[in-house]
Scaffold this motif. Structure first.
Motif, PDB file in Angstrom:
ATOM      1  N   VAL A   1      -9.480   2.495  -5.180  1.00  0.00           N
ATOM      2  CA  VAL A   1      -8.131   2.745  -5.682  1.00  0.00           C
ATOM      3  C   VAL A   1      -7.894   1.901  -6.925  1.00  0.00           C
ATOM      4  CG1 VAL A   1      -5.671   2.638  -5.135  1.00  0.00           C
ATOM      5  CG2 VAL A   1      -7.311   3.228  -3.354  1.00  0.00           C
ATOM      6  N   LYS A   2      -7.386   2.525  -7.982  1.00  0.00           N
ATOM      7  CA  LYS A   2      -7.090   1.819  -9.226  1.00  0.00           C
ATOM      8  C   LYS A   2      -5.727   1.133  -9.136  1.00  0.00           C
ATOM      9  CE  LYS A   2      -9.778   5.087 -12.016  1.00  0.00           C
ATOM     10  NZ  LYS A   2      -9.740   6.060 -13.124  1.00  0.00           N
ATOM     11  N   ASN A   3      -5.493   0.183 -10.048  1.00  0.00           N
ATOM     12  CA  ASN A   3      -4.251  -0.597 -10.025  1.00  0.00           C
ATOM     13  C   ASN A   3      -3.009   0.271 -10.146  1.00  0.00           C
ATOM     14  OD1 ASN A   3      -5.490  -3.079  -9.691  1.00  0.00           O
ATOM     15  ND2 ASN A   3      -5.644  -3.482 -11.877  1.00  0.00           N
ATOM     16  N   ASP A   4      -3.085   1.282 -11.017  1.00  0.00           N
ATOM     17  CA  ASP A   4      -1.892   2.108 -11.222  1.00  0.00           C
ATOM     18  C   ASP A   4      -1.615   3.053 -10.055  1.00  0.00           C
ATOM     19  OD1 ASP A   4      -3.978   3.847 -11.527  1.00  0.00           O
ATOM     20  OD2 ASP A   4      -3.501   4.459 -13.579  1.00  0.00           O
ATOM     21  N   GLU A   5      -2.484   3.046  -9.047  1.00  0.00           N
ATOM     22  CA  GLU A   5      -2.262   3.874  -7.863  1.00  0.00           C
ATOM     23  C   GLU A   5      -1.684   3.061  -6.697  1.00  0.00           C
ATOM     24  OE1 GLU A   5      -5.502   7.108  -7.300  1.00  0.00           O
ATOM     25  OE2 GLU A   5      -6.567   5.335  -8.031  1.00  0.00           O
ATOM     26  N   ILE A   6      -1.466   1.760  -6.916  1.00  0.00           N
ATOM     27  CA  ILE A   6      -1.042   0.875  -5.837  1.00  0.00           C
ATOM     28  C   ILE A   6       0.454   0.589  -5.937  1.00  0.00           C
ATOM     29  CG2 ILE A   6      -1.331  -1.439  -4.835  1.00  0.00           C
ATOM     30  CD1 ILE A   6      -4.209  -1.391  -5.836  1.00  0.00           C
ATOM     31  N   VAL A   7       1.146   0.656  -4.825  1.00  0.00           N
ATOM     32  CA  VAL A   7       2.560   0.313  -4.752  1.00  0.00           C
ATOM     33  C   VAL A   7       2.754  -0.779  -3.699  1.00  0.00           C
ATOM     34  CG1 VAL A   7       3.355   2.587  -5.495  1.00  0.00           C
ATOM     35  CG2 VAL A   7       3.011   2.156  -3.061  1.00  0.00           C
ATOM     36  N   LYS A   8       3.857  -1.490  -3.785  1.00  0.00           N
ATOM     37  CA  LYS A   8       4.153  -2.545  -2.826  1.00  0.00           C
ATOM     38  C   LYS A   8       5.048  -1.995  -1.718  1.00  0.00           C
ATOM     39  CE  LYS A   8       3.742  -6.281  -6.190  1.00  0.00           C
ATOM     40  NZ  LYS A   8       4.422  -7.375  -6.907  1.00  0.00           N
ATOM     41  N   ALA A   9       4.832  -2.513  -0.514  1.00  0.00           N
ATOM     42  CA  ALA A   9       5.614  -2.026   0.617  1.00  0.00           C
ATOM     43  C   ALA A   9       5.737  -3.114   1.671  1.00  0.00           C
ATOM     44  CB  ALA A   9       4.960  -0.781   1.221  1.00  0.00           C
ATOM     45  N   TYR A  10       6.750  -2.998   2.494  1.00  0.00           N
ATOM     46  CA  TYR A  10       6.965  -3.936   3.607  1.00  0.00           C
ATOM     47  C   TYR A  10       6.709  -3.193   4.917  1.00  0.00           C
ATOM     48  CZ  TYR A  10       9.293  -6.952   6.984  1.00  0.00           C
ATOM     49  OH  TYR A  10       9.563  -7.746   8.069  1.00  0.00           O
TER      50      TYR A  10
END
Length: 281
Positions: free
Chosen positions: A55-64
């Motif tokens: 997974v590339k950086n621009d495909e990553i999101v933050k979540a809780y």
């Protein structure tokens, strides 16, 4: 010394422009992990187990994760709305307390403070006032996008910021397992223990304490270097465009030859038969 934060410390109507610098550094010796077979450094890649790919950086999101495998996604706009400006943040000292009133378990990390432009006189004023009253200041400040509870005190001739944990970040001692209740101690044993403590009592001199393991590890590394007991990781050979191009051309040529249909030979014309009919007279 690298400046990691700029801001203003204030108490009452006194404002002190300051810069903040890390007071400590981690000197742990970092060891790399190599592939035993070829001594190449191991790479760690972020992969998605569901998609089975990197997974590339621009495909990553933050979540809780509020429950197992249940997430609330927080996008950059959500976080930016909550994030306070750090560049010119004013930090107000809320209270002054005695240092001994704070248990060391609360202390986290130390930063040096130096006066910014025009702040030398006010810096000296706060330093002197803290020294003469034997007090420390309690404040809140933003460091690396996190609101920190902090102590401002004097260390030698310099103001320092000491980040401290919030009360809910310090675990309850009642949760520590197997701690004995009050135990009966023999007077003779207690007196002997006190005597031992007295004999080992000395003024604190940090210079006499050293990291023996780190020193021994550095010596071992140096010895191996001097004995040329070193390995060189194998690097993956870079593709040779010329060779690859020739290989591709030759393979394509061979494939074309194999797939090329064989030419059909023209059939030979059959000879004409001589006529057996007699001419009429």
């Amino acid at each position: 010394m690298h400046t990691m934060w700029k801001g203003t410390i204030s108490f009452g109507l006194v404002n002190i422009p300051v810069k903040m610098h890390a007071a400590t550094e981690n000197k742990d010796i970092k060891l790399r992990q190599l592939h035993k077979e070829c001594q190449s450094p191991i790479k760690y890649e972020r992969t998605c187990p569901n998609c089975d790919r990197e997974v590339k950086n621009d495909e990553i999101v933050k979540a809780y994760e509020y429950a197992k495998d249940k997430f609330v996604i927080l996008d950059d706009e959500d976080l930016e709305a909550l994030r306070k400006e750090q560049g010119d943040k004013s930090v107000e000292i809320m209270d002054f307390v005695k240092l001994e009133e704070i248990d060391p378990i609360y202390f986290e990390k130390t930063y040096f403070l130096s006066p910014n432009e025009g702040g030398g006189k006010a810096y000296g004023l706060l330093r002197s006032a803290l020294k003469d009253t034997s007090k420390i200041g309690i404040a809140k400040m933003i460091i690396r996008s996190k609101e920190q509870l902090a102590v401002i005190r004097v260390y030698k001739n310099t103001l320092v910021v000491e980040t401290i944990h919030y009360p809910d970040e310090v675990r309850q001692v009642k949760d520590v397992p197997n701690v004995p209740e009050e135990t009966k101690t023999e007077k003779k044993e207690l007196d002997t223990a006190k005597m031992l403590i007295e004999q080992l009592t000395a003024e604190f001199d940090p210079e006499k304490y050293t990291d023996d393991y780190r020193t021994a590890l550095l010596e071992l590394i140096e010895a191996k270097k001097n004995n040329e007991d070193v390995v060189i990781g194998e690097s993956k050979p870079k593709p040779d465009n010329v060779t690859n191009l020739m290989d591709a051309l030759e393979a394509s040529l061979d494939k074309a030859k194999k797939n090329k249909p064989k030419p059909v030979k023209p059939k030979a014309a059959k000879p004409k038969k001589a006529s057996t009919k007699k001419k009429s007279g």
